[in-house]
Motif scaffolding. Sequence first.
Motif, short mmCIF file in Angstrom:
data_model
loop_
_atom_site.label_atom_id
_atom_site.label_comp_id
_atom_site.label_asym_id
_atom_site.label_seq_id
_atom_site.Cartn_x
_atom_site.Cartn_y
_atom_site.Cartn_z
N ASP A 290 0.82 -1.21 0.00
CA ASP A 290 0.00 0.00 0.00
C ASP A 290 0.85 1.26 0.00
N ASN A 291 1.96 1.22 -0.77
CA ASN A 291 2.84 2.37 -0.98
C ASN A 291 3.56 2.83 0.29
N ASN A 292 3.67 1.95 1.29
CA ASN A 292 4.41 2.29 2.50
C ASN A 292 5.90 2.11 2.21
N LYS A 293 6.60 3.21 2.02
CA LYS A 293 7.98 3.14 1.57
C LYS A 293 8.92 2.57 2.63
N SER A 294 8.60 2.76 3.90
CA SER A 294 9.44 2.19 4.96
C SER A 294 9.40 0.67 4.93
N VAL A 295 8.18 0.13 4.81
CA VAL A 295 8.03 -1.33 4.76
C VAL A 295 8.63 -1.87 3.46
N ALA A 296 8.40 -1.16 2.35
CA ALA A 296 8.93 -1.61 1.06
C ALA A 296 10.46 -1.67 1.09
N ALA A 297 11.08 -0.64 1.67
CA ALA A 297 12.55 -0.63 1.76
C ALA A 297 13.06 -1.80 2.58
N GLN A 298 12.34 -2.14 3.65
CA GLN A 298 12.74 -3.27 4.48
C GLN A 298 12.65 -4.59 3.71
N ILE A 299 11.56 -4.76 2.96
CA ILE A 299 11.38 -5.99 2.17
C ILE A 299 12.45 -6.10 1.09
N LEU A 300 12.75 -4.97 0.45
CA LEU A 300 13.70 -4.96 -0.66
C LEU A 300 15.15 -5.03 -0.20
N GLY A 301 15.38 -4.84 1.11
CA GLY A 301 16.75 -4.85 1.61
C GLY A 301 17.51 -3.59 1.27
N LEU A 302 16.79 -2.47 1.15
CA LEU A 302 17.39 -1.18 0.83
C LEU A 302 17.16 -0.21 1.97
N ASP A 303 18.03 0.79 2.10
CA ASP A 303 17.69 1.87 3.01
C ASP A 303 16.75 2.82 2.29
N ARG A 304 16.06 3.66 3.04
CA ARG A 304 15.03 4.51 2.47
C ARG A 304 15.58 5.48 1.42
N LYS A 305 16.77 6.03 1.67
CA LYS A 305 17.36 6.97 0.72
C LYS A 305 17.63 6.29 -0.62
N THR A 306 18.12 5.04 -0.56
CA THR A 306 18.38 4.31 -1.81
C THR A 306 17.08 4.04 -2.55
N LEU A 307 16.03 3.68 -1.82
CA LEU A 307 14.74 3.45 -2.47
C LEU A 307 14.24 4.71 -3.15
N TYR A 308 14.32 5.84 -2.45
CA TYR A 308 13.89 7.11 -3.05
C TYR A 308 14.71 7.44 -4.30
N ARG A 309 16.02 7.18 -4.23
CA ARG A 309 16.87 7.47 -5.37
C ARG A 309 16.47 6.63 -6.57
N LYS A 310 16.18 5.34 -6.35
CA LYS A 310 15.78 4.46 -7.44
C LYS A 310 14.43 4.87 -8.01
N LEU A 311 13.51 5.25 -7.16
CA LEU A 311 12.20 5.69 -7.64
C LEU A 311 12.34 6.94 -8.50
N LYS A 312 13.18 7.87 -8.06
CA LYS A 312 13.42 9.08 -8.84
C LYS A 312 14.08 8.73 -10.17
N GLN A 313 15.03 7.78 -10.12
CA GLN A 313 15.74 7.35 -11.33
C GLN A 313 14.77 6.74 -12.35
N TYR A 314 13.77 6.00 -11.84
CA TYR A 314 12.81 5.35 -12.73
C TYR A 314 11.63 6.27 -13.09
N GLY A 315 11.66 7.50 -12.56
CA GLY A 315 10.62 8.44 -12.90
C GLY A 315 9.30 8.17 -12.23
N VAL A 316 9.33 7.49 -11.06
CA VAL A 316 8.08 7.15 -10.35
C VAL A 316 8.15 7.63 -8.92
N SER A 317 8.87 8.72 -8.65
CA SER A 317 9.05 9.19 -7.29
C SER A 317 7.75 9.63 -6.63
N ASP A 318 6.72 9.93 -7.41
CA ASP A 318 5.44 10.34 -6.85
C ASP A 318 4.52 9.17 -6.60
#
Length: 457
Positions: free
Chosen positions: A429-457
Motif C-alpha cells: 500500500d505504498n508504505n515506503k518504509s516497509v517496502a525498503a525493508q522488504i527490498l533490503g534497501l535503506d530509504r534513501k536508496t529506495l527514493y533514489r531508485k524511484l526518482k531514477q525510474y521516474g516514479v518518485s510520486d
Amino acid sequence: MESNNNGRVLIVDDEANMCQLLETDLRFRGFQPTWRTSADEAIELVKTEDFDVLLTDLRMKGMSGTELCERVCANRPDIPVIVMTAFGSLETAVAAIRAGAYDFVTKPIEMELLAITLSRAVKHRQLQEKVKLLSEGTEQSDHFEEMIGGSPVMTKLYDQISRIATTETAVLVCGESGTGKELVARSIHRRSQRSSGPFIPVNCAALPEALLESELFGHAKGAFTDAKAERRGLFFQAEKGTLFLDEIGELPLAVQPKLLRALEESRVRPVGGDKEMPFDVRVITATNRDLLTEVEEGRFREDLFYRINVIQLDLPPLRARGTDTLLLAQRFVQLASQRSQRNVVGISEPAAERLLNYAWPGNVRELRNVMERAVALTPFDKIAVDDLPEKIRDYRSSQVFIGGDDPSELVPVQEVERRYILHVLQAVDNNKSVAAQILGLDRKTLYRKLKQYGVSD
C-alpha cells in the motif's frame, strides 16, 4: 534439504523399487512418506494411522488403484487420493476422478510436478479441517479481547499488547485501513490501569481544521462565534482514561505543535482561555500513512513523530494472516445470521478457498462487508462461491512478468528491478518504509531508485 513438515504421504504401488524411489525423493523434498505394495495393506494402515494424502498406482495386482480410491474415499473422505497412471488418456483420468480421486499424475513421474500436486492436496486437506473446526465452533482459543486470529503475526501482536498495556508509554499503531487499529487501542486500554476510566476515540481526518483544536482542547465562552458556553475538550473528557487519536497523519500542521506541547507538559490551554489546565490521560495514536515519509516531505513534524512513536505496533494486513481470514469470515457469518435471523451456519470449502486466495485490499472491514452480503444473498445454509462478489470469485494474484524464452520478450535487469520495486510498493500500500525493508534497501536508496525510474510520486 527442506524440513520434514510438508505432510505425511502413503505411497501404494505393487513395485517395491518404485515405492523406494518415490520415498527417497519425497523425503528429500520435505514430505514424510510411508509405502505399501498392496491396496489391502494400505486400507488396513489408514484404519490406524493418519495421512495427509494417499498416492496410489492405478494398475496393481489384486485390488486396483481405482478400487482403492473408492474404498478410501468412502471410509476416510478426509484423505485426498492422487492416482498415478502410465495410461494418461482422458478416460483414465475421468475414471480416477469419478472414483473420488483428488487429482492424477502420469508416468513416467515428473517429481517436481508430483511434489506440487501433493502439496496442493495437503493444503486442501488442511483447509477441509479448518472449515470443519469453524463449523463446530472450536476456535475460541484464537480470540484476544475483541480481536480474532491465531496466526503467528497476531500471536506476536497479542504478546506486545499484553506487555505494553500496563505501562504509560506512548504507542503508535500502524496499519492499512480496515486492519483494526481501534480494536488494538481498546485492548491496550482494557488491560491497563486506566481500564475503569473512559476510552475516547477521535478521527483526526473527520473533523474540519477549524473545529479540531476546539474538540481536542476545549474552548472558553465567547472564544469565537457561536461559542456561547464553555466546552470541555476531549483531553478532559478522557480524564483518568485513554484518548485514541486515529489517523494522526491527517492532523493539520497548525495543530501539531499545540498537540506536541500538550503531550510534553500534560497541560492544555482551551481556545480563548487565559490559563493552562492539567490533564491525566494516556494518548494512543494510529495511522495508515508512512509517517517517516510524511516527515521527510514536510507534512508531519519530526519532534511530534518521535514523541508519539515510543513504541510502534504494526498491524499486519489481512492477506498476511493466513487462515485467520476464515476465522473472521465465520464470525461475521454468525453475526450477520443472528441479525437477519437466517439459518446460515458456515462457509463451503470452495468458497473458503476463494476467500484465502483473495488479496483483501480493504482488509477486515472489506471481509465483513462481503460476508454480510453473502449471508443476505445465499439460498443455502453455507456460503457458496456464487454468493461471493465477482472480483473474489475470479481473482488471480498479480505476478511480476519479466518475459519468456523468446529473446524479443526479454528485458534489461534495470527494468526487472523497476517492475519488482513497483510490485512491492503496491503490495504494501505504498508504505515506503516497509517496502525498503522488504527490498533490503535503506530509504534513501529506495527514493533514489524511484526518482531514477521516474516514479518518485
